[in-house]
Design an enzyme around this catalytic site. Structure first.
Site, short mmCIF file in Angstrom:
data_model
loop_
_atom_site.label_atom_id
_atom_site.label_comp_id
_atom_site.label_asym_id
_atom_site.label_seq_id
_atom_site.Cartn_x
_atom_site.Cartn_y
_atom_site.Cartn_z
N GLY A 46 0.84 -1.19 0.00
CA GLY A 46 0.00 0.00 0.00
C GLY A 46 0.88 1.24 0.00
O GLY A 46 2.07 1.16 0.31
N GLN A 51 3.00 10.03 1.89
CA GLN A 51 4.31 9.38 1.93
C GLN A 51 5.21 9.80 0.78
O GLN A 51 6.43 9.59 0.83
CB GLN A 51 4.16 7.85 1.90
CG GLN A 51 3.52 7.26 3.15
CD GLN A 51 3.39 5.76 3.06
OE1 GLN A 51 2.45 5.24 2.49
NE2 GLN A 51 4.35 5.05 3.61
N CYS A 94 5.94 -0.40 7.47
CA CYS A 94 5.58 0.84 6.77
C CYS A 94 6.80 1.31 6.00
O CYS A 94 7.91 1.34 6.53
CB CYS A 94 5.14 1.91 7.78
SG CYS A 94 4.63 3.45 7.00
N LEU A 95 6.56 1.70 4.75
CA LEU A 95 7.68 2.18 3.92
C LEU A 95 8.28 3.47 4.49
O LEU A 95 9.42 3.80 4.18
CB LEU A 95 7.20 2.39 2.48
CG LEU A 95 6.77 1.10 1.76
CD1 LEU A 95 6.11 1.42 0.43
CD2 LEU A 95 7.95 0.15 1.58
N HIS A 136 -4.46 1.17 7.58
CA HIS A 136 -3.10 1.71 7.69
C HIS A 136 -2.93 2.91 6.74
O HIS A 136 -2.37 3.94 7.12
CB HIS A 136 -2.11 0.58 7.37
CG HIS A 136 -0.67 0.97 7.29
ND1 HIS A 136 0.29 0.48 8.16
CD2 HIS A 136 0.00 1.79 6.44
CE1 HIS A 136 1.47 1.00 7.84
NE2 HIS A 136 1.32 1.80 6.79
N GLU A 137 -3.46 2.77 5.50
CA GLU A 137 -3.30 3.86 4.52
C GLU A 137 -4.15 5.07 4.88
O GLU A 137 -3.69 6.22 4.75
CB GLU A 137 -3.66 3.36 3.11
CG GLU A 137 -2.85 2.20 2.57
CD GLU A 137 -1.35 2.33 2.79
OE1 GLU A 137 -0.84 3.46 2.86
OE2 GLU A 137 -0.69 1.29 2.92
N HIS A 140 -2.51 7.25 7.35
CA HIS A 140 -1.52 8.17 6.78
C HIS A 140 -2.17 9.49 6.37
O HIS A 140 -1.56 10.56 6.49
CB HIS A 140 -0.85 7.56 5.55
CG HIS A 140 0.30 6.63 5.84
ND1 HIS A 140 1.45 7.04 6.49
CD2 HIS A 140 0.49 5.32 5.55
CE1 HIS A 140 2.29 6.01 6.59
NE2 HIS A 140 1.74 4.95 6.03
#
Ligand code: GNR
Ligand code: NI
Length: 181
Positions: A46, A51, A94-95, A136-137, A140
């Site tokens: 994702g 991000q 997480c990236l 999660h997204e 953000h």
């Protein structure tokens, strides 16, 4: 298509509340394609626009396994409209928090409403990894990272290690956009 640099925490750009998209136009569609390319290359399941330094309510995801056909989702202005009382725990990554993982508890299933890449309103019922990833997204978009769901001690440890990694040049420094004059 092009790869976009991913911002690593701690960074004020990851703490902002993103703005709703007014029109799903070509620029939004192009951004979503670039985000998908960036996500697949990372690799990740994702990616949220903040991000990559874009403070807009846009997410992309694909939780299909390697051996399955690709199943990309493109969501504009996603909103959780219902969530289960029962919760599941997943080991999240997480990236924007590279090399750190922690168990996070979230509702097991959700209903999410969003606009697709054509601007059409859609509703999706999700469970399992898809439900976790969507939550999660969307976090953000509200300036929330998975470390905000774990203990303060664990959170501080992860953020301290990332700060140190950035200082020692072990992580890329994504430049802030030059403010318009
Ligand atoms: O690639 C990712 N894996 C992942 C694993 C468990 C729960 C959430 C995620 S999302 C993450 C990519 C990312 O940082 N998206 O914002
Ligand atoms: Ni993330």
């Amino acid at each position: 298509m092009s790869l976009l640099p991913i911002i690593v925490a701690p960074d004020p750009r990851l703490k902002k509340i993103a703005t709703p998209v007014k029109q799903v136009d070509d620029a939004v569609r192009r951004l979503m394609e670039d985000m998908l390319e960036t996500m697949y290359q990372a690799p990740g399941i994702g990616l949220a626009a903040p991000q990559v330094g874009v403070s807009k309510r846009i997410i992309v995801l694909d939780v299909s396994r390697d051996e399955e056909p690709a199943a990309p989702y493109r969501m504009v202005n996603p909103e959780v409209t219902a969530a289960s009382d029962d919760v599941t725990v997943y080991e999240e990554g997480c990236l924007s928090l590279p090399s750190h993982y922690s168990e996070v508890e979230r509702p097991s299933w959700i209903t999410v409403s969003y606009l697709d890449e054509t601007g059409m309103s859609r509703t999706l019922e999700a469970e399992g990894m898809l439900a976790t990833c969507i939550q999660h997204e969307i976090d953000h978009l509200d300036g929330v990272l998975f470390v905000d769901h774990i203990s303060r001690v664990k959170r501080s440890m992860i953020l301290r290690k990332l700060t140190k990694a950035k200082k020692t040049g072990c992580l890329p420094d994504v430049p802030s956009p030059t403010p318009a004059l």
